[in-house]
Enzyme design. Structure first.
Site, PDB file in Angstrom:
ATOM      1  N   GLU A  79       1.184  -7.313   9.880  1.00 17.87           N
ATOM      2  CA  GLU A  79       2.607  -7.100   9.665  1.00 17.87           C
ATOM      3  C   GLU A  79       3.017  -5.682  10.066  1.00 17.87           C
ATOM      4  O   GLU A  79       2.272  -4.723   9.874  1.00 17.87           O
ATOM      5  CB  GLU A  79       2.947  -7.344   8.203  1.00 17.87           C
ATOM      6  CG  GLU A  79       2.705  -8.791   7.837  1.00 17.87           C
ATOM      7  CD  GLU A  79       3.247  -9.174   6.469  1.00 17.87           C
ATOM      8  OE1 GLU A  79       3.370 -10.371   6.221  1.00 17.87           O
ATOM      9  OE2 GLU A  79       3.535  -8.289   5.653  1.00 17.87           O
ATOM     10  N   CYS A  92       6.677   1.141  10.147  1.00 18.82           N
ATOM     11  CA  CYS A  92       5.517   1.146   9.266  1.00 18.82           C
ATOM     12  C   CYS A  92       4.431   0.307   9.945  1.00 18.82           C
ATOM     13  O   CYS A  92       4.593  -0.900  10.116  1.00 18.82           O
ATOM     14  CB  CYS A  92       5.943   0.564   7.920  1.00 18.82           C
ATOM     15  SG  CYS A  92       4.665   0.605   6.683  1.00 18.82           S
ATOM     16  N   CYS A  99      -7.473  -4.969   3.960  1.00 16.32           N
ATOM     17  CA  CYS A  99      -7.888  -3.623   3.565  1.00 16.32           C
ATOM     18  C   CYS A  99      -9.167  -3.719   2.742  1.00 16.32           C
ATOM     19  O   CYS A  99      -9.304  -4.614   1.907  1.00 16.32           O
ATOM     20  CB  CYS A  99      -6.791  -2.939   2.744  1.00 16.32           C
ATOM     21  SG  CYS A  99      -7.124  -1.192   2.431  1.00 16.32           S
ATOM     22  N   CYS A 103      -7.160  -1.005  -4.266  1.00 14.98           N
ATOM     23  CA  CYS A 103      -6.158  -0.408  -5.152  1.00 14.98           C
ATOM     24  C   CYS A 103      -5.550  -1.536  -5.996  1.00 14.98           C
ATOM     25  O   CYS A 103      -5.147  -2.575  -5.464  1.00 14.98           O
ATOM     26  CB  CYS A 103      -5.106   0.324  -4.337  1.00 14.98           C
ATOM     27  SG  CYS A 103      -5.845   1.648  -3.358  1.00 14.98           S
ATOM     28  N   CYS A 106      -1.873  -3.243  -5.222  1.00 14.22           N
ATOM     29  CA  CYS A 106      -1.464  -3.472  -3.831  1.00 14.22           C
ATOM     30  C   CYS A 106      -1.782  -4.893  -3.378  1.00 14.22           C
ATOM     31  O   CYS A 106      -2.907  -5.372  -3.551  1.00 14.22           O
ATOM     32  CB  CYS A 106      -2.155  -2.461  -2.922  1.00 14.22           C
ATOM     33  SG  CYS A 106      -1.716  -2.670  -1.183  1.00 14.22           S
ATOM     34  N   GLY A 167      -3.920  -1.770   5.538  1.00 14.32           N
ATOM     35  CA  GLY A 167      -5.174  -1.089   5.870  1.00 14.32           C
ATOM     36  C   GLY A 167      -5.207   0.376   5.519  1.00 14.32           C
ATOM     37  O   GLY A 167      -4.192   0.971   5.148  1.00 14.32           O
ATOM     38  N   GLU A 168      -6.406   0.946   5.630  1.00 14.18           N
ATOM     39  CA  GLU A 168      -6.605   2.373   5.379  1.00 14.18           C
ATOM     40  C   GLU A 168      -6.888   3.019   6.740  1.00 14.18           C
ATOM     41  O   GLU A 168      -7.984   2.892   7.287  1.00 14.18           O
ATOM     42  CB  GLU A 168      -7.784   2.564   4.406  1.00 14.18           C
ATOM     43  CG  GLU A 168      -8.297   3.980   4.281  1.00 14.18           C
ATOM     44  CD  GLU A 168      -7.214   5.025   4.005  1.00 14.18           C
ATOM     45  OE1 GLU A 168      -6.466   4.885   3.019  1.00 14.18           O
ATOM     46  OE2 GLU A 168      -7.121   5.989   4.785  1.00 14.18           O
ATOM     47  N   SER A 199      -1.026   7.995   6.431  1.00 13.65           N
ATOM     48  CA  SER A 199      -1.130   7.915   4.980  1.00 13.65           C
ATOM     49  C   SER A 199      -2.547   7.500   4.612  1.00 13.65           C
ATOM     50  O   SER A 199      -3.116   6.588   5.207  1.00 13.65           O
ATOM     51  CB  SER A 199      -0.134   6.884   4.455  1.00 13.65           C
ATOM     52  OG  SER A 199      -0.203   6.803   3.049  1.00 13.65           O
ATOM     53  N   SER A 221      -1.847   8.984  -0.893  1.00 10.96           N
ATOM     54  CA  SER A 221      -1.461   8.056  -1.961  1.00 10.96           C
ATOM     55  C   SER A 221      -2.146   8.501  -3.246  1.00 10.96           C
ATOM     56  O   SER A 221      -3.291   8.150  -3.501  1.00 10.96           O
ATOM     57  CB  SER A 221      -1.889   6.632  -1.587  1.00 10.96           C
ATOM     58  OG  SER A 221      -1.140   6.194  -0.486  1.00 10.96           O
ATOM     59  N   LEU A 222      -1.445   9.283  -4.020  1.00  7.69           N
ATOM     60  CA  LEU A 222      -2.065   9.900  -5.201  1.00  7.69           C
ATOM     61  C   LEU A 222      -1.991   8.953  -6.406  1.00  7.69           C
ATOM     62  O   LEU A 222      -3.018   8.580  -6.977  1.00  7.69           O
ATOM     63  CB  LEU A 222      -1.370  11.234  -5.489  1.00  7.69           C
ATOM     64  CG  LEU A 222      -2.035  12.125  -6.517  1.00  7.69           C
ATOM     65  CD1 LEU A 222      -3.442  12.520  -6.107  1.00  7.69           C
ATOM     66  CD2 LEU A 222      -1.191  13.381  -6.757  1.00  7.69           C
ATOM     67  N   HIS A 223      -0.809   8.631  -6.840  1.00  7.12           N
ATOM     68  CA  HIS A 223      -0.548   7.610  -7.873  1.00  7.12           C
ATOM     69  C   HIS A 223      -1.017   7.927  -9.286  1.00  7.12           C
ATOM     70  O   HIS A 223      -0.690   7.190 -10.224  1.00  7.12           O
ATOM     71  CB  HIS A 223      -1.081   6.236  -7.468  1.00  7.12           C
ATOM     72  CG  HIS A 223      -0.636   5.782  -6.117  1.00  7.12           C
ATOM     73  ND1 HIS A 223       0.670   5.856  -5.698  1.00  7.12           N
ATOM     74  CD2 HIS A 223      -1.332   5.265  -5.066  1.00  7.12           C
ATOM     75  CE1 HIS A 223       0.759   5.386  -4.458  1.00  7.12           C
ATOM     76  NE2 HIS A 223      -0.431   5.042  -4.053  1.00  7.12           N
ATOM     77  N   ASN A 298       6.527  -2.360  -6.261  1.00 12.09           N
ATOM     78  CA  ASN A 298       7.030  -3.632  -5.740  1.00 12.09           C
ATOM     79  C   ASN A 298       6.128  -4.737  -6.234  1.00 12.09           C
ATOM     80  O   ASN A 298       4.961  -4.793  -5.864  1.00 12.09           O
ATOM     81  CB  ASN A 298       7.054  -3.602  -4.211  1.00 12.09           C
ATOM     82  CG  ASN A 298       8.040  -2.585  -3.710  1.00 12.09           C
ATOM     83  OD1 ASN A 298       9.196  -2.569  -4.123  1.00 12.09           O
ATOM     84  ND2 ASN A 298       7.589  -1.685  -2.853  1.00 12.09           N
ATOM     85  N   CYS A 341       6.709  -1.598   0.372  1.00 10.01           N
ATOM     86  CA  CYS A 341       5.375  -1.004   0.206  1.00 10.01           C
ATOM     87  C   CYS A 341       4.495  -1.911  -0.642  1.00 10.01           C
ATOM     88  O   CYS A 341       4.910  -2.366  -1.703  1.00 10.01           O
ATOM     89  CB  CYS A 341       5.434   0.322  -0.526  1.00 10.01           C
ATOM     90  SG  CYS A 341       6.504   1.518   0.203  1.00 10.01           S
TER      91      CYS A 341
HETATM   92  N1  SAH Z   1      -4.219   2.843   2.755  1.00  9.00           N
HETATM   93  C1  SAH Z   1      -3.240   3.849   3.066  1.00  9.00           C
HETATM   94  C2  SAH Z   1      -2.083   3.303   3.847  1.00  9.00           C
HETATM   95  C3  SAH Z   1      -1.226   2.281   3.078  1.00  9.00           C
HETATM   96  S1  SAH Z   1       0.247   3.076   2.712  1.00  9.00           S
HETATM   97  C4  SAH Z   1      -2.814   4.527   1.781  1.00  9.00           C
HETATM   98  O1  SAH Z   1      -3.259   4.110   0.728  1.00  9.00           O
HETATM   99  O2  SAH Z   1      -2.097   5.516   1.834  1.00  9.00           O
HETATM  100  C5  SAH Z   1       1.057   2.008   1.648  1.00  9.00           C
HETATM  101  C6  SAH Z   1       1.641   2.760   0.476  1.00  9.00           C
HETATM  102  O3  SAH Z   1       2.260   1.822  -0.412  1.00  9.00           O
HETATM  103  C7  SAH Z   1       0.572   3.464  -0.305  1.00  9.00           C
HETATM  104  O4  SAH Z   1       1.029   4.653  -0.852  1.00  9.00           O
HETATM  105  C8  SAH Z   1       0.310   2.450  -1.372  1.00  9.00           C
HETATM  106  O5  SAH Z   1      -0.355   3.025  -2.448  1.00  9.00           O
HETATM  107  C9  SAH Z   1       1.705   1.981  -1.695  1.00  9.00           C
HETATM  108  N2  SAH Z   1       1.710   0.703  -2.403  1.00  9.00           N
HETATM  109  C10 SAH Z   1       0.736  -0.219  -2.431  1.00  9.00           C
HETATM  110  N3  SAH Z   1       1.096  -1.251  -3.202  1.00  9.00           N
HETATM  111  C11 SAH Z   1       2.323  -0.991  -3.675  1.00  9.00           C
HETATM  112  C12 SAH Z   1       3.230  -1.718  -4.496  1.00  9.00           C
HETATM  113  N4  SAH Z   1       2.934  -2.921  -4.972  1.00  9.00           N
HETATM  114  N5  SAH Z   1       4.417  -1.140  -4.757  1.00  9.00           N
HETATM  115  C13 SAH Z   1       4.737   0.055  -4.234  1.00  9.00           C
HETATM  116  N6  SAH Z   1       3.922   0.763  -3.445  1.00  9.00           N
HETATM  117  C14 SAH Z   1       2.722   0.259  -3.167  1.00  9.00           C
END
Ligand code: SAH
Length: 379
Positions: A79, A92, A99, A103, A106, A167-168, A199, A221-223, A298, A341
């Site tokens: 996608e 994007c 992936c 996480c 995701c 993907g990463e 990212s 992607s810290l979170h 999301n 996302c």
């Molecule tokens: N693997 C890389 C590239 C993916 S970026 C990374 O982790 O950065 C996609 C972004 O969307 C990341 O910051 C991811 O953590 C975030 N993401 C993943 N699932 C999500 C969700 N359900 N709602 C909002 N953001 C999400």
């Protein structure tokens, strides 16, 4: 390209011409490359063809976000999402089929991993997006297209790329770097290094390699602001913990005053959105040239998480902002077509094989984590 044209016995400047035709002008038919001699065109036609993924579907959300499913030669699909926003048109881009990381919040992670994309599959997403956007602009009702060119020029082309699709990207550095090169090169897409963002969930050795090989923007992607929580949300943190990740971010910026790292932080109700998390985050980002992007979660079926409410999001934003941390709230775009996302899940050609693969426990895994969710539930 130069070695390719050399191999055909062509002059080196042909490489430049070809790159411009292919990427700047979006021309794939050698016969339409009018400044090449007839003999050169014939040689090219016998030696090469330009192949593109197939467009499996193309959908536009109510907010103008457009999502494509591109089918690759091996039957897998990926996608790609285009997000128009004033003068900016952000694409994007996916870097892998599925992936390998896990996480917890995701949708792509639930799908499992199939393979790395090749450089051409990565760059084809940019090529196809530009071409399809131009087609749409050209074929529209004249009223609409007049409107598009004056009010929203970005609707017609990609001005920014974020490697934030499936993907990463830093686990596919070998294919990523040449694709980034083509995005940045003036002969090709000519995007500025500030407008191409990779990212990562924090693959530290690859962050250093990326820095050594190419100049582009970095998002992390810290979170979560501490290891205990981040280990749970972004399990690669067990291998590359936060302190090391922050040191890697500093190396990436390398004292350059104009640079900063974007930190993505998805807000999960009751999990990482409390004032104490905001305060920990402030301490973590102290002295770090950083921009924080707060992303509303999301949802997708059986995720086990809910989106933080407006009050919690605003409170979190305010605590960071009052402490001088540059913090943006990312608007959710395209969620009515599952293009937001974390909602990108591609499609599966060889469904049974993958399903079997990802419903088996991985090596050393004893937990009863859910098996891969059949794709119908994700879409
Ligand atoms: N693997 C890389 C590239 C993916 S970026 C990374 O982790 O950065 C996609 C972004 O969307 C990341 O910051 C991811 O953590 C975030 N993401 C993943 N699932 C999500 C969700 N359900 N709602 C909002 N953001 C999400």
């Amino acid at each position: 390209m130069q070695s390719f044209v050399n191999g055909l016995g062509e002059k080196p400047y042909r490489a430049k011409q070809l790159l411009q035709w292919l990427y700047r002008h979006g021309v794939t038919d050698f016969d339409a490359m009018t400044d090449l001699s007839k003999a050169s065109r014939a040689k090219l036609k016998s030696a090469a063809c330009v192949d593109l993924p197939e467009i499996q579907f193309d959908r536009t959300a109510s907010d103008g976000t457009r999502k494509w499913l591109f089918r690759l030669a091996d039957g897998n699909s990926i996608e790609t999402v285009f997000i128009p926003e004033g003068a900016r048109g952000t694409l994007c881009v996916s870097s892998q089929v599925g992936c390998a990381l896990d996480c917890s919040f995701c949708a792509t992670a639930r799908q499992g991993f199939n393979r790395n994309l090749t450089s051409d599959e990565i760059i084809a997403q940019v090529w196809l997006a530009n071409s399809l956007l131009a087609d749409a602009a050209g074929s529209d009702d004249p009223k609409d297209s007049a409107d598009q060119t004056t009010a929203a020029p970005s609707r017609n082309r990609v001005t920014n790329v974020v490697m934030m699709g499936m993907g990463e990207p830093l686990l596919n550095l070998k294919a990523l770097i040449p694709a980034l090169d083509i995005m940045l090169d003036d002969l090709c897409f000519g995007l500025s290094k500030r407008k191409v963002t990779v990212s990562t969930s924090g693959v530290i050795p690859a962050m250093d390699k990326l820095y050594a090989e190419i100049d582009c923007s970095l998002a992390v992607s810290l979170h979560a602001p501490n290891d205990e929580l981040r280990n749970e949300l972004v399990p690669i943190n067990i291998k590359y913990p936060i302190a090391d990740l922050m040191a890697a971010c500093r190396r990436y910026i390398d004292g350059d005053r104009k640079k900063h790292v974007f930190f993505e932080y998805v807000l999960l109700a009751g999990v990482n959105d409390q004032p104490q998390h905001a305060r920990e985050l402030i301490a973590l980002l102290k002295d770090m040239p950083a921009k924080v992007n707060l992303i509303p979660f999301n949802p997708f079926p059986a995720s086990g998480y809910t989106r933080s409410d407006e009050v919690a999001i605003n409170r979190f934003w305010k605590i960071l902002t009052n402490a001088g941390v540059l913090t943006l709230r990312r608007a959710t775009r395209g969620d009515d077509i599952d293009a937001a996302c974390g909602q990108l899940a591609g499609d599966i050609e060889d469904r049974s094989r993958r399903h079997r693969k990802f419903s088996e426990p991985r090596f050393g895994e004893t937990t009863d984590r859910p098996a891969a969710i059949p794709i119908e539930f994700i879409r």
